[in-house]
Design an enzyme around this catalytic site. Structure first.
Site, mmCIF file in Angstrom:
data_model
loop_
_atom_site.group_PDB
_atom_site.id
_atom_site.type_symbol
_atom_site.label_atom_id
_atom_site.label_comp_id
_atom_site.label_asym_id
_atom_site.label_seq_id
_atom_site.Cartn_x
_atom_site.Cartn_y
_atom_site.Cartn_z
ATOM 1 N N LYS A 1 10.347 -2.626 -3.097
ATOM 2 C CA LYS A 1 9.808 -1.991 -4.294
ATOM 3 C C LYS A 1 10.920 -1.418 -5.184
ATOM 4 O O LYS A 1 12.081 -1.370 -4.791
ATOM 5 C CB LYS A 1 8.830 -0.882 -3.891
ATOM 6 C CG LYS A 1 7.589 -1.420 -3.158
ATOM 7 C CD LYS A 1 6.824 -2.459 -3.966
ATOM 8 C CE LYS A 1 5.375 -2.616 -3.556
ATOM 9 N NZ LYS A 1 5.154 -3.428 -2.347
HETATM 10 C C1 PLP Z 1 3.619 -3.120 -1.691
HETATM 11 C C2 PLP Z 1 2.251 -2.889 -2.154
HETATM 12 C C3 PLP Z 1 1.328 -2.133 -1.412
HETATM 13 C C4 PLP Z 1 1.581 -1.671 -0.021
HETATM 14 O O1 PLP Z 1 2.749 -1.019 0.203
HETATM 15 P P1 PLP Z 1 3.443 -1.010 1.657
HETATM 16 O O2 PLP Z 1 4.396 0.131 1.523
HETATM 17 O O3 PLP Z 1 4.148 -2.314 1.819
HETATM 18 O O4 PLP Z 1 2.396 -0.763 2.654
HETATM 19 C C5 PLP Z 1 0.087 -1.888 -1.962
HETATM 20 N N1 PLP Z 1 -0.249 -2.355 -3.166
HETATM 21 C C6 PLP Z 1 0.607 -3.094 -3.901
HETATM 22 C C7 PLP Z 1 0.187 -3.559 -5.251
HETATM 23 C C8 PLP Z 1 1.861 -3.410 -3.406
HETATM 24 O O5 PLP Z 1 2.677 -4.180 -4.126
#
Ligand code: PLP
Length: 397
Positions: free
Chosen positions: A186
């Site tokens: 992210k």
């Molecule tokens: C990455 C992501 C999540 C979940 O995050 P994690 O930390 O990987 O559990 C949820 N929603 C969206 C849109 C994402 O891109």
């Protein structure tokens, strides 16, 4: 998008503080933690940056969605409206609290279509969960109007759009609750981590307790703390929070780099009349983590995606065929393939997605290519990439 590209001195220094004290847990051990409170500090930094009253860190973005839903009192048989284009975490979180995921179409924003949302609302609906995919947002004003009218919770999944804004507010802060992910890929990362933000004090208290087994966090003796309601363990560790603390200080720097790169790439593609762009709702500014384009037909989009790959333009995604991001490949959800029994409410209430008509979503997502914007590219690399992208797309038109 990935903050991991810039893992460096600041991140190492914050982690080293925690390693030096040896206290890897966010709660307790006051006397021996050398006054390190990385999770608390990151929560403070988040509230400040997002302009909200409260932030609760948790172990992942999926945990953040789960905790947010639980904190708003959503449970068995409640229906939560979510988009056909998202990440599987959306329905995982909904199912994990016993609620029912109700999929609805996306429009040219590639997020929830407000008209489809309004049509899906019924007496069992409790929340609307827009997902700000690939750095840009849903029409939050229209969704808020629907939520206000029907007394529904507006929960923003801003996991992919941290740093973007809508009507001057940071994404995640517009709805009743907002969620971020700090997983490894992210915009800013903790390694693994996530957060819930809100201005609602009750929801915040619920999130604080629920994410730590129901602990009320009153007093200095964990064993003597009370448990006003059932909870679970979605805690983040101090090590992960330490990484995030360094990264949040760099968020605006990351967004500025993404915007600069995005602008160069988009300017190159503007010369191709067949290429159009996802709609960013009026009053919104994306976080520029992806450049997302439409081509005129599904066939041309597949060809363009292939041509981009062959030209060495990496990290471009054709979500329509992706196993994790689009409803067409979610057979495990459609069939409710689960290790154990699924709650009756979910079995009885969940629409039969094998028969659902999401042709409106197909028309947009089938023509979508998203190209990830990386932070580490040099100006020269960005320039070359822009030329290559334009050439590859022109070659198939
Ligand atoms: C990455 C992501 C999540 C979940 O995050 P994690 O930390 O990987 O559990 C949820 N929603 C969206 C849109 C994402 O891109």
């Amino acid at each position: 998008m990935p903050g991991f590209e810039f893992f460096g001195e600041k991140e190492r220094a914050e982690v080293q503080d925690v390693l030096d004290s040896g206290v890897l847990m966010r709660y307790g051990f006051d006397g021996v933690r050398n006054n390190n409170w990385k999770a608390l500090e990151l929560e403070e930094a988040l509230t400040k940056r997002m302009g909200v009253n409260h932030a609760q860190l948790v172990s992942s973005g999926t945990a953040a969605l789960t905790v947010a839903l639980a904190s708003a009192g959503i449970g068995a048989g409640d229906e939560v409206i979510m988009p056909t284009f998202t990440f599987v975490a959306s329905f995982e979180a909904i199912l994990s609290v016993g609620a029912v995921p109700v999929l609805v179409d996306v429009d040219d924003t590639l997020t929830l279509d407000p008209v489809a949302v309004a049509n899906a609302v019924n007496a069992k609906t409790k929340a609307v969960m827009p997902v700000h995919m690939c750095g840009s947002m849903a029409n939050l004003r229209a969704l808020k109007t629907i939520c206000d009218k029907n007394n529904l919770i507006l929960l923003e999944d801003a996991c992919q759009a941290i740093g973007g804004t809508y009507e001057g507010k940071p994404l995640g802060s517009y709805g009743d609750l907002g969620c971020f992910s700090f997983d490894y890929v992210k915009t800013i990362t903790c390694g693994e981590g996530g957060a819930v933000i809100t201005n609602n004090e009750t929801f915040y208290k619920n999130a604080d307790h629920y994410s730590d087994h129901g602990h009320d966090h009153i007093g200095k003796d964990r064993g003597a703390e009370d448990h006003p309601f059932l909870g679970y363990n979605y805690r983040i560790s101090e090590l992960h929070a330490a990484v995030g603390l360094a990264q949040i200080g760099r968020l605006d720097e990351f967004i500025a780099i993404q915007k600069k790169t995005y602008t160069v790439l988009r300017t190159a593609l503007e010369a191709i009349p067949e290429v159009t762009y996802r709609t960013v709702p009026e009053g919104g500014e994306e976080n520029y983590s992806f450049l997302t384009i439409f081509l005129p037909t599904e066939e041309l989009t597949r060809k363009a995606h292939k041509a981009l790959g062959e030209a060495g333009v990496d990290a471009c995604f054709y979500w329509y065929d992706n196993n994790w991001h689009y409803y067409r490949k979610w057979s495990h959800l459609t069939n409710l393939t689960s290790l154990g029994k699924v709650p009756n409410e979910v079995k009885e209430q969940m629409p039969d997605y094998s028969k659902a008509d999401f042709s409106k979503s197909d028309q947009w997502v089938g023509r979508t290519i998203s190209c990830l914007i990386k932070l580490g590219w040099t100006d020269e690399e960005v320039k070359n990439r822009a030329v290559k992208m334009a050439e590859a797309i022109k070659s198939i038109l």
